[in-house]
Scaffold this active site. Structure first.
Site, short mmCIF file in Angstrom:
data_model
loop_
_atom_site.label_atom_id
_atom_site.label_comp_id
_atom_site.label_asym_id
_atom_site.label_seq_id
_atom_site.Cartn_x
_atom_site.Cartn_y
_atom_site.Cartn_z
N ASP A 1 0.82 -1.20 0.00
CA ASP A 1 0.00 0.00 0.00
C ASP A 1 0.86 1.26 0.00
OD1 ASP A 1 0.94 -0.47 2.57
OD2 ASP A 1 -1.00 -0.36 3.55
N ASP B 1 7.01 3.79 3.38
CA ASP B 1 7.19 4.80 4.42
C ASP B 1 8.64 4.72 4.93
OD1 ASP B 1 6.78 6.68 6.41
OD2 ASP B 1 5.61 5.36 7.70
N PHE C 1 -0.34 10.92 8.07
CA PHE C 1 -0.90 9.58 8.24
C PHE C 1 -2.21 9.50 7.47
CE2 PHE C 1 -2.83 5.91 10.20
CZ PHE C 1 -1.74 5.06 10.28
N ASP D 1 -5.08 1.35 7.04
CA ASP D 1 -5.87 1.37 8.27
C ASP D 1 -5.28 2.25 9.34
OD1 ASP D 1 -3.60 -0.46 8.80
OD2 ASP D 1 -4.62 -0.75 10.72
N ARG E 1 -10.14 0.61 6.37
CA ARG E 1 -9.61 0.00 5.14
C ARG E 1 -10.64 0.06 4.01
NH1 ARG E 1 -4.79 -2.50 6.59
NH2 ARG E 1 -4.76 -3.63 8.57
P1 IMP Z 1 7.34 0.92 6.34
O1 IMP Z 1 7.81 -0.46 6.66
O2 IMP Z 1 7.61 1.91 7.41
O3 IMP Z 1 7.76 1.41 4.97
O4 IMP Z 1 5.79 0.91 6.38
C1 IMP Z 1 5.03 0.27 5.50
C2 IMP Z 1 3.75 -0.16 6.17
O5 IMP Z 1 3.34 0.71 7.24
C3 IMP Z 1 2.67 -0.06 5.16
O6 IMP Z 1 2.50 -1.30 4.50
C4 IMP Z 1 1.46 0.32 5.97
O7 IMP Z 1 0.79 -0.85 6.40
C5 IMP Z 1 2.00 1.06 7.17
N1 IMP Z 1 1.86 2.52 6.99
C6 IMP Z 1 2.84 3.42 6.76
N2 IMP Z 1 2.35 4.67 6.65
C7 IMP Z 1 1.01 4.56 6.84
C8 IMP Z 1 -0.07 5.50 6.83
O8 IMP Z 1 0.07 6.73 6.63
N3 IMP Z 1 -1.30 4.99 7.07
C9 IMP Z 1 -1.54 3.67 7.28
N4 IMP Z 1 -0.56 2.75 7.28
C10 IMP Z 1 0.70 3.19 7.05
MG MG Z 2 1.21 -2.87 5.39
#
Ligand code: IMP
Ligand code: MG
Length: 188
Positions: free
Chosen positions: A109, A112, A162, A169, A175
């Protein structure tokens, strides 16, 4: 829904972009397959959606990809409970095996901190796929990255906020909201 503040990406823009992405990815994969002397019908394409956030995106994306593919779902959790800050990525359950020689597309999705996709990349590369690509619907600014990971396909670049909806979610909710929206800050 009451807790949502404003829409960042409308359902129309999502639908249009997902269509473009699906068609472009399918074309790129076909080119890859042809290089190995394989057709779009060879069944060598494996999509790996990361649950649960990619569930809505991947459902729409695969219907815009006219080639023979299989799905292998994995679950990674990184936001336990009500936190909106990453606490690192953890793989839950088994990983797909037999990715050797396959053309793999990981679908998530949002990119980040990069920890989720970093972990996925590592374990998939170890199996020796013919190719590995990453597709995310959303990408937050580079300054968010804890781990350097590049996505090959990005739906939308968004600011450091966010967001929820279209699979994303907060504490397991929203979702099903059909658009990408920001969350109202809890009033003190
Ligand atoms: P990362 O591992 O920090 O890159 O995060 C990836 C996961 O964190 C994504 O697959 C999302 O499930 C969750 N995530 C990151 N940012 C958001 C947001 O703004 N809203 C909801 N879920 C997020
Ligand atoms: Mg995720």
């Amino acid at each position: 829904m009451r807790d949502l503040e404003r829409t960042l990406v409308s359902r129309e823009r999502i639908a249009e972009r997902v269509g473009e992405l699906g068609e472009r990815i399918a074309r790129d994969l076909e080119t890859d397959l042809a290089r190995n002397g394989l057709s779009a019908e060879s069944g060598h394409v494996v999509l790996i959606p990361i649950m649960t956030g990619a569930i809505v995106f991947v459902a729409d994306l695969i219907r815009r990809m006219p080639l023979k593919l299989s799905l292998e779902v994995v679950t990674v959790s990184s936001y336990p409970g009500q936190s909106t800050e990453s606490r690192g990525a953890r793989l839950r359950g088994d990983l797909p095996r037999n990715l050797a020689g396959k053309h793999v597309l990981v679908v998530d999705d949002i990119l980040d901190s990069g920890q989720t996709l970093g972990v996925m990349k590592e374990v998939i590369v170890a199996q020796g796929p013919a190719s590995l690509r990453i597709c995310v619907l959303l990408r937050k600014p580079e300054s968010r990255r804890v781990l350097h990971v590049e996505a090959d396909y990005v739906g939308f670049d968004i600011p450091d906020e966010f967001v929820v909806g279209y699979g994303l979610d907060f504490d397991g909710y929203y979702r099903n909201h059909p658009e990408i929206a920001t969350l109202r800050k809890p009033s003190a």
